[in-house]
Design a protein around this motif. Structure first.
Motif, mmCIF file in Angstrom:
data_model
loop_
_atom_site.group_PDB
_atom_site.id
_atom_site.type_symbol
_atom_site.label_atom_id
_atom_site.label_comp_id
_atom_site.label_asym_id
_atom_site.label_seq_id
_atom_site.Cartn_x
_atom_site.Cartn_y
_atom_site.Cartn_z
ATOM 1 N N PHE A 85 5.381 18.067 -168.119
ATOM 2 C CA PHE A 85 5.914 16.785 -167.209
ATOM 3 C C PHE A 85 5.528 16.593 -165.887
ATOM 4 O O PHE A 85 5.906 15.885 -165.232
ATOM 5 C CB PHE A 85 7.535 16.716 -167.305
ATOM 6 N N LEU A 86 4.562 17.765 -165.344
ATOM 7 C CA LEU A 86 4.296 17.976 -163.850
ATOM 8 C C LEU A 86 2.752 17.437 -164.366
ATOM 9 O O LEU A 86 1.953 18.386 -164.905
ATOM 10 C CB LEU A 86 4.430 18.874 -163.343
ATOM 11 N N GLN A 87 2.447 16.474 -163.303
ATOM 12 C CA GLN A 87 0.611 16.138 -163.394
ATOM 13 C C GLN A 87 -0.081 17.271 -162.445
ATOM 14 O O GLN A 87 0.419 16.922 -161.174
ATOM 15 C CB GLN A 87 0.426 14.727 -163.343
ATOM 16 N N GLU A 88 -0.888 17.884 -162.657
ATOM 17 C CA GLU A 88 -1.611 18.734 -161.619
ATOM 18 C C GLU A 88 -2.842 18.312 -161.336
ATOM 19 O O GLU A 88 -3.821 17.448 -162.137
ATOM 20 C CB GLU A 88 -1.743 20.177 -162.320
ATOM 21 N N GLY A 89 -3.436 18.570 -160.456
ATOM 22 C CA GLY A 89 -4.872 18.099 -159.773
ATOM 23 C C GLY A 89 -4.986 16.615 -159.404
ATOM 24 O O GLY A 89 -6.007 16.376 -159.403
ATOM 25 N N VAL A 90 -3.932 16.183 -159.085
ATOM 26 C CA VAL A 90 -3.875 14.729 -158.766
ATOM 27 C C VAL A 90 -3.197 14.604 -157.106
ATOM 28 O O VAL A 90 -2.110 15.294 -156.752
ATOM 29 C CB VAL A 90 -3.002 13.891 -159.669
ATOM 30 N N PRO A 91 -4.024 14.105 -156.228
ATOM 31 C CA PRO A 91 -3.649 14.137 -154.996
ATOM 32 C C PRO A 91 -2.028 13.043 -154.912
ATOM 33 O O PRO A 91 -1.650 12.282 -155.674
ATOM 34 C CB PRO A 91 -4.581 13.233 -154.271
ATOM 35 N N PRO A 92 -1.424 13.575 -153.786
ATOM 36 C CA PRO A 92 0.022 13.102 -153.865
ATOM 37 C C PRO A 92 -0.177 11.588 -153.753
ATOM 38 O O PRO A 92 -0.893 10.888 -152.698
ATOM 39 C CB PRO A 92 0.762 13.722 -152.494
ATOM 40 N N THR A 93 0.785 10.732 -154.284
ATOM 41 C CA THR A 93 0.674 9.295 -154.245
ATOM 42 C C THR A 93 2.261 8.949 -153.714
ATOM 43 O O THR A 93 3.196 9.642 -154.202
ATOM 44 C CB THR A 93 0.483 8.635 -155.247
ATOM 45 N N PRO A 94 2.505 7.722 -152.949
ATOM 46 C CA PRO A 94 3.788 7.401 -152.641
ATOM 47 C C PRO A 94 4.651 6.733 -153.985
ATOM 48 O O PRO A 94 4.030 6.371 -154.846
ATOM 49 C CB PRO A 94 3.445 6.304 -151.560
ATOM 50 N N GLY A 95 6.074 7.350 -154.113
ATOM 51 C CA GLY A 95 6.804 6.996 -155.159
ATOM 52 C C GLY A 95 6.716 8.008 -156.373
ATOM 53 O O GLY A 95 7.406 7.683 -157.281
ATOM 54 N N SER A 96 6.453 9.224 -155.901
ATOM 55 C CA SER A 96 6.380 10.279 -157.090
ATOM 56 C C SER A 96 7.078 11.701 -156.394
ATOM 57 O O SER A 96 6.693 12.009 -155.326
ATOM 58 C CB SER A 96 5.088 10.856 -157.568
ATOM 59 N N VAL A 97 8.282 11.997 -156.920
ATOM 60 C CA VAL A 97 9.022 12.914 -156.332
ATOM 61 C C VAL A 97 9.303 13.921 -157.603
ATOM 62 O O VAL A 97 9.682 13.458 -158.543
ATOM 63 C CB VAL A 97 10.306 12.782 -155.654
ATOM 64 N N VAL A 98 9.189 15.203 -157.527
ATOM 65 C CA VAL A 98 9.359 16.193 -158.395
ATOM 66 C C VAL A 98 10.924 16.668 -158.328
ATOM 67 O O VAL A 98 11.674 16.757 -157.271
ATOM 68 C CB VAL A 98 8.679 17.692 -158.152
ATOM 69 N N CYS A 99 11.907 16.750 -159.438
ATOM 70 C CA CYS A 99 13.226 17.115 -159.588
ATOM 71 C C CYS A 99 13.343 18.335 -160.560
ATOM 72 O O CYS A 99 12.400 18.637 -161.248
ATOM 73 C CB CYS A 99 14.009 15.991 -159.618
ATOM 74 N N CYS A 100 14.540 18.694 -160.846
ATOM 75 C CA CYS A 100 14.749 19.761 -161.909
ATOM 76 C C CYS A 100 16.218 19.352 -162.412
ATOM 77 O O CYS A 100 17.143 19.188 -161.712
ATOM 78 C CB CYS A 100 14.750 20.985 -161.133
ATOM 79 N N THR A 101 16.045 19.731 -163.724
ATOM 80 C CA THR A 101 17.643 19.211 -164.419
ATOM 81 C C THR A 101 17.522 20.615 -165.320
ATOM 82 O O THR A 101 16.575 21.372 -165.492
ATOM 83 C CB THR A 101 17.388 18.115 -165.270
ATOM 84 N N LEU A 102 18.969 20.689 -165.760
ATOM 85 C CA LEU A 102 19.267 21.856 -166.718
ATOM 86 C C LEU A 102 19.524 21.150 -168.142
ATOM 87 O O LEU A 102 20.322 20.253 -168.109
ATOM 88 C CB LEU A 102 20.418 22.535 -166.136
ATOM 89 N N GLU A 103 18.831 21.710 -168.977
ATOM 90 C CA GLU A 103 19.019 21.346 -170.433
ATOM 91 C C GLU A 103 19.677 22.473 -171.296
ATOM 92 O O GLU A 103 18.605 23.370 -171.460
ATOM 93 C CB GLU A 103 17.492 21.018 -170.968
ATOM 94 N N GLY A 104 20.831 22.546 -171.304
ATOM 95 C CA GLY A 104 21.132 23.626 -171.866
ATOM 96 C C GLY A 104 21.444 24.898 -171.036
ATOM 97 O O GLY A 104 21.760 24.919 -169.687
ATOM 98 N N SER A 105 20.664 26.008 -171.426
ATOM 99 C CA SER A 105 20.365 27.115 -170.391
ATOM 100 C C SER A 105 18.978 26.985 -169.985
ATOM 101 O O SER A 105 18.646 28.163 -169.216
ATOM 102 C CB SER A 105 20.297 28.447 -171.340
#
Length: 461
Positions: A287-307
């Protein structure tokens, strides 16, 4: 004469159009919508039915809880790490599992490859196909490279014949594909009707509990995302798992909705290949796109799915509208939550977005209900509106209150450890609650309110 030996009659109303039954008469059939088609129908319920369902069996004694002996419930591994995770560590003996999902998303593919792998390990498995012929199952197994498996196959839709064959073979794992095609000959209604689904599932549950056979039911999903048939099926089974994602997408999610033998809200990530569904060892990178320069409107977050701590990318687009009423579109995010965050940005963040269209989504087709993604969504909207990009190695975690405060989230240490493992170097987290320790090479920014977070964003300009 004992009342238990008498045959009684229950009165139901049978629809002459669709064959479904209702306990009382109504003018319009609730299933097919036809008018004046319900006719009174007497359904005999004999002793044999009561005995078969355990009503005529021995009377169990009342014992103190401390004297109850726990049985050995060693789980049976599916040899698929993601599938085992969703099931809570494997298949429990005597369990009844319901797998739902859209047509073509991979339910039969996952089950067929799993049974072939388990059969190769010495597990006796019986696959009952009610939708495909033996030739069709064989062709699909050849595409999946499991055509040489010793797995047992039965193409049948009669429940009585299925249980009879299962009692003779005594398999360790029984799969019904799908439950909507199975019927009982002594009941009214067509296969897939409410009565047939309820009674067939009840008999399969009794068989699973009495024999200890692991029984897996595959169910179709309707247009609104629910398993076709009455919701009572979800209460009757032990475990309910759903497939999520687009059937045309490369990655699929298997989510636990109910599990009597493990934790709920666990997810498994699979990749659809030419050889079937394969486990994804590192789902966060999906779910994380690598090798792409930063663009406005994109922020990484972290969620807990079970454990499991899972990183994902929150995206937002703010554009001027040509209509009188601006649009608010959310994909993978609760639309009501999006409306609240927009109001908080205008009230406390001094970010005016009222006359603009706002589109927000979770990259990769995920669905996130965790409130810890509020801060990331707010920063993504502000970032796109102000034209300020955030680095790909920056993560934002926090819940937003209606007073504009950034509230603490559960298990923040675990989330940051996963982010640090994947190369994140900066984290925006709540200043309240138990603050995590600084990680080597990771800068932690603590914010008390949404206004502080927006000010921190504007300093990046």
């Amino acid at each position: 004469m004992c009342m238990a030996t008498k045959t009684k009659k229950d009165i139901e109303f049978l629809c002459t159009e669709c064959g479904n039954t209702t306990p009382k008469w109504v003018g319009k059939c609730p299933f097919c919508g036809a008018w004046n088609t319900l006719k009174e129908h007497a359904v005999p319920v004999a002793d044999v039915v009561a005995t078969k369902r355990g009503l005529g069996g021995p009377v169990h004694k009342v014992v103190p809880l401390k004297d109850v002996a726990t049985e050995d419930t060693r789980r049976l591994s599916t040899a698929n790490t993601e599938f085992d995770r969703v099931l809570g560590g494997g298949l429990a003996p005597g369990s009844l599992v319901l797998i739902g999902g859209d047509p073509g998303i991979g339910k039969s593919t996952l089950v067929l490859t799993t049974l072939a792998t388990m059969t190769a390990a010495g597990v006796k498995a019986l696959y009952v196909s009610g939708e495909e012929s033996a030739c069709q199952v064989k062709l699909r197994s050849e595409r999946l490279n499991v055509s040489g498996s010793d797995m047992l196959l039965l193409c049948e839709t009669s429940l009585e014949k299925i249980i009879q064959q299962a009692e003779e073979i005594k398999p360790q794992v029984l799969v019904i594909d799908s439950i909507q095609t199975v019927y009982k000959g002594d009941l009214p209604g067509t296969p897939g009707s409410a009565t047939q689904l309820r009674e067939c599932t009840l008999d399969l549950m009794v068989y699973a509990k009495n024999s200890g056979c692991i029984t897996i039911l595959i169910g179709h999903v309707t247009k609104d995302g629910q398993i076709a048939g009455p919701r009572i099926l979800e209460h009757m089974v032990d475990t309910v798992v759903y497939f999520e994602g687009d059937r045309n997408h490369q990655y699929r999610l298997l989510r636990t909705i109910k599990n009597r033998f493990g934790a709920t809200d666990e997810i498994g990530v699979f990749e659809m290949t030419s050889h079937g569904l394969e486990s994804v060892p590192n789902p966060s990178k999906v779910f994380l796109q690598e090798g792409v320069p930063p663009t406005p409107g994109s922020v990484v977050c972290c969620t807990l799915e079970g454990s499991r701590a899972l990183l994902f990318e929150t995206q937002a687009l703010v554009s001027q509208t040509n209509f009188a009423v601006p649009q608010r579109v959310a994909a993978g995010i609760d639309p009501k939550r999006l409306t609240i965050i927009l109001a908080l940005l205008e009230k406390f963040g001094n970010v005016t977005i009222g006359p603009a269209d706002v589109f927000a989504s979770i990259a990769g087709g995920m669905k996130v209900t965790d409130a810890s993604s509020d801060l990331a969504l707010a920063l993504a909207i502000a970032s796109n509106h102000l034209g300020i990009p955030l680095g790909r190695q920056t993560i934002a975690i926090g819940e937003l209150g209606l007073s504009g405060e950034v509230r603490s989230v559960a298990l923040l240490d675990q989330r940051l450890k996963e982010a640090h493992r994947l190369g994140m170097v900066e984290a925006v987290v709540p200043a309240t609650g138990k603050l995590p320790e600084n990680f080597d090479g990771m800068h932690i920014v603590r914010v008390h309110s949404l206004s502080e977070a927006v000010s921190w964003l504007m300093d990046k300009k």
